[in-house]
Motif scaffolding. Sequence first.
Motif, PDB file in Angstrom:
ATOM      1  N   SER A 135       0.764  -1.186   0.129  1.00 19.65           N
ATOM      2  CA  SER A 135      -0.012  -0.134  -0.147  1.00 19.65           C
ATOM      3  C   SER A 135       0.917   1.415   0.137  1.00 19.65           C
ATOM      4  CB  SER A 135      -0.959   0.005   1.284  1.00 19.65           C
ATOM      5  OG  SER A 135      -0.070  -0.151   2.086  1.00 19.65           O
ATOM      6  N   ALA A 136       1.712   1.361   0.867  1.00 23.10           N
ATOM      7  CA  ALA A 136       2.768   2.624   0.748  1.00 23.10           C
ATOM      8  C   ALA A 136       3.541   2.178   1.760  1.00 23.10           C
ATOM      9  CB  ALA A 136       2.069   3.761   1.480  1.00 23.10           C
ATOM     10  N   PRO A 137       5.020   2.741   1.176  1.00 24.41           N
ATOM     11  CA  PRO A 137       6.179   2.211   2.038  1.00 24.41           C
ATOM     12  C   PRO A 137       6.061   2.909   3.373  1.00 24.41           C
ATOM     13  CG  PRO A 137       6.612   3.946   0.086  1.00 24.41           C
ATOM     14  CD  PRO A 137       5.160   3.678   0.024  1.00 24.41           C
ATOM     15  N   ALA A 138       6.727   2.259   4.428  1.00 25.46           N
ATOM     16  CA  ALA A 138       6.903   2.945   5.902  1.00 25.46           C
ATOM     17  C   ALA A 138       7.611   4.113   5.668  1.00 25.46           C
ATOM     18  CB  ALA A 138       7.541   1.877   6.598  1.00 25.46           C
ATOM     19  N   PRO A 139       7.139   4.897   6.613  1.00 22.97           N
ATOM     20  CA  PRO A 139       7.874   6.382   6.564  1.00 22.97           C
ATOM     21  C   PRO A 139       9.325   6.120   7.133  1.00 22.97           C
ATOM     22  CG  PRO A 139       6.382   6.073   8.427  1.00 22.97           C
ATOM     23  CD  PRO A 139       6.071   5.191   7.536  1.00 22.97           C
ATOM     24  N   TYR A 140      10.098   7.124   6.546  1.00 18.95           N
ATOM     25  CA  TYR A 140      11.553   6.871   6.714  1.00 18.95           C
ATOM     26  C   TYR A 140      11.806   7.343   8.320  1.00 18.95           C
ATOM     27  CZ  TYR A 140      16.476   7.926   6.994  1.00 18.95           C
ATOM     28  OH  TYR A 140      17.794   7.957   7.166  1.00 18.95           O
TER      29      TYR A 140
END
Length: 153
Positions: free
Chosen positions: A110-115
Motif C-alpha cells: 500500500s505505501a512504504p513505511a515512513p523513513y
Amino acid sequence: MKVFIVLALAAVAAADNAPRYGYAPAPAYGHAAPVYADEAPVYAFNYGVADDYSGATFNHGESRDGYATSGSYSVALPDGRIQTVNYKVADAYSGYVADVTYSGEAKYASAPAPYKAAPIYKAAPVYAPAPAYTPAPAYTPAPAYNPAPVYHG
C-alpha cells in the motif's frame, strides 16, 4: 525481464545452425579415412529452485532433438505473479517462438513505511587517567662547612 532476455539469448545460442565437424581417424595403410556424418545434438534437462529464505522460485526444462528444440521456464515475479515462457524452435530456419503467460494477481504494498532516521551517535566520555604521582621535593641539606670569604687585595 532480465531473466527472460538471458534465457532467450541462451535458447537462440543453443539453436544455432553452425556446422559440426565429426571425428575422422587417421588413414590406415594408405587408405582414405571414412568421413562420418555430423550427429545432431540430442538432450533433455530439467531443474528448479525454491528458496524459502530469499523467496526465489524458478524452474526450467528443455529438450532438443537435432534442431527441434522446445522448453519452458517459470519465474516468481516480485509482485506475486508467476511468469511462464513456453518456447520452441521447429528447425534450423523457423526461429525462436515464445509464448509468455502470467498467472496469479499482482499485489503491491500500500505505501512504504515512513523513513525513520537512526539515532544520533553520542561518543562515550573520554577516559581521564588519575593524576601521575609527583614525589615531594627531596630534602637538600645545607653544606656542613662554609668557609669565610677570603679577601684578595
